[in-house]
Design an enzyme around this catalytic site. Structure first.
Site, short mmCIF file in Angstrom:
data_model
loop_
_atom_site.label_atom_id
_atom_site.label_comp_id
_atom_site.label_asym_id
_atom_site.label_seq_id
_atom_site.Cartn_x
_atom_site.Cartn_y
_atom_site.Cartn_z
N ASN A 49 0.89 -1.13 0.14
CA ASN A 49 0.14 0.04 0.08
C ASN A 49 1.00 1.21 0.09
O ASN A 49 1.82 1.25 0.40
CB ASN A 49 -0.99 0.13 1.19
CG ASN A 49 -2.18 -0.97 1.16
OD1 ASN A 49 -2.16 -1.42 0.12
ND2 ASN A 49 -2.87 -1.13 1.94
N VAL A 50 0.34 2.32 -0.74
CA VAL A 50 1.37 3.58 -0.78
C VAL A 50 1.38 4.18 0.50
O VAL A 50 2.64 4.64 0.73
CB VAL A 50 0.26 4.48 -1.63
CG1 VAL A 50 -0.92 5.09 -0.81
CG2 VAL A 50 1.34 5.73 -2.03
N LYS A 51 0.71 3.81 1.60
CA LYS A 51 1.09 4.34 2.77
C LYS A 51 2.28 3.78 3.68
O LYS A 51 3.05 4.55 4.33
CB LYS A 51 -0.29 4.28 3.88
CG LYS A 51 -0.66 2.87 4.23
CD LYS A 51 -1.77 2.58 5.12
CE LYS A 51 -2.39 1.27 5.30
NZ LYS A 51 -3.47 0.99 6.04
N GLY A 52 2.43 2.51 3.25
CA GLY A 52 3.73 1.94 3.64
C GLY A 52 4.01 1.73 5.01
O GLY A 52 2.87 1.19 5.75
N HIS A 53 5.09 1.63 5.63
CA HIS A 53 5.48 1.18 6.95
C HIS A 53 6.77 1.97 7.28
O HIS A 53 7.80 2.03 6.42
CB HIS A 53 5.52 -0.21 6.81
CG HIS A 53 6.10 -0.95 8.07
ND1 HIS A 53 5.57 -0.55 9.31
CD2 HIS A 53 7.28 -1.63 8.39
CE1 HIS A 53 6.09 -1.33 10.28
NE2 HIS A 53 7.27 -1.89 9.62
#
Length: 264
Positions: A132-136
């Site tokens: 996902n674009v929000k990432g980690h």
């Protein structure tokens, strides 16, 4: 080995050897009598593990037949830091811009990644953190990369369906996250995954099967473990999207070797 390389566990004071462990035993602890026997069993196990002295600091029945314990104690073992072996990373970490440039230069198209959790695993936190674009961990996921096309199939995807969809998308890489690990389900699923892709007619010559990447907190990320499971790469606990993107660029979009003198 030098004295600076030798350490002991830290609990209350430096080098006191104090550790805390937790485990479950198949013994009841519903009544007071049962609890006394259960805690005695826990202390017996702690002693065989090398904890001396040890004390049970938490006891909780898990249904009528099992008991969960937390035991606190002291160990005499020493840790030699000079004997710790850490496998070097076989690829350099790249920025998103560098990953995009490598893919564009090497492939001339977008790199296709299909991701999922398989079997009965309903946990999507790991695969979403990478895709996902929000990432980690402050890094954006693979959807952020302009030269990567991501197909996230979500949770509990049958392996056969993953193979079919990967073929339909002409996947360059397949990412599978496994959090559910009871009875080593992550290992059996990884082996089944590799076998399914190798046997799939959709990936018969002249097409090659995609890069198979698995990850999860219980995997051993060593190359030997990857080879034994039949996958190309394993990522363990704490992996970031940037690491995965850099590996994909390393494996699928390598930098051409410079021409030797006289070959130009």
């Amino acid at each position: 080995m030098s004295l600076a390389d030798v350490v002991r566990p830290y609990g209350d004071t430096t080098g006191d050897g104090r550790v805390q462990v937790s485990f479950t035993l198949p013994v009841p602890a519903v009544s007071a009598a049962d609890r006394a026997v259960a805690e005695g069993a826990a202390l017996q196990l702690a002693g065989k593990m090398g904890l001396s002295p040890a004390m049970v600091v938490h006891t909780k029945p898990v249904g009528p037949d099992f008991t969960f314990f937390i035991v606190y104690g002291r160990v005499s073992h020493l840790v030699d830091l000079s004997a710790v072996v850490v496998a070097p990373r076989e690829f350099e970490l790249l920025s998103p811009a560098e990953v995009n440039l490598r893919i564009r230069a090497a492939l001339g198209r977008k790199l296709v990644v299909v991701g999922a959790t398989v079997g009965t695993d309903a946990h999507t936190v790991g695969i979403d953190a990478i895709l996902n674009v929000k990432g980690h961990a402050g890094e954006k996921g693979l959807e952020y990369y302009r030269e990567i096309r991501v197909v996230n199939l979500g949770a509990q995807v049958p392996i056969g369906s993953l193979v079919e969809r990967s073929a339909a998308e002409r996947a360059d890489a397949v990412l599978v996250s496994q959090v559910v690990t009871q009875r080593d389900a992550h290992l059996s699923n990884a082996r089944e995954l590799a076998a399914a892709f190798r046997a799939a007619p959709e990936f018969a010559a002249p097409r090659h099967w995609p890069l198979l990447v698995v990850g999860g907190p219980r995997f051993d990320p060593s190359a030997a473990e990857a080879a034994s499971l039949g996958v190309d790469k394993i990522f363990g606990r704490g992996t970031t999207p940037g690491e995965v993107a850099s590996y994909l660029a390393h494996a699928l979009a390598p930098v051409p070797a410079p021409a030797a003198a006289g070959e130009r």
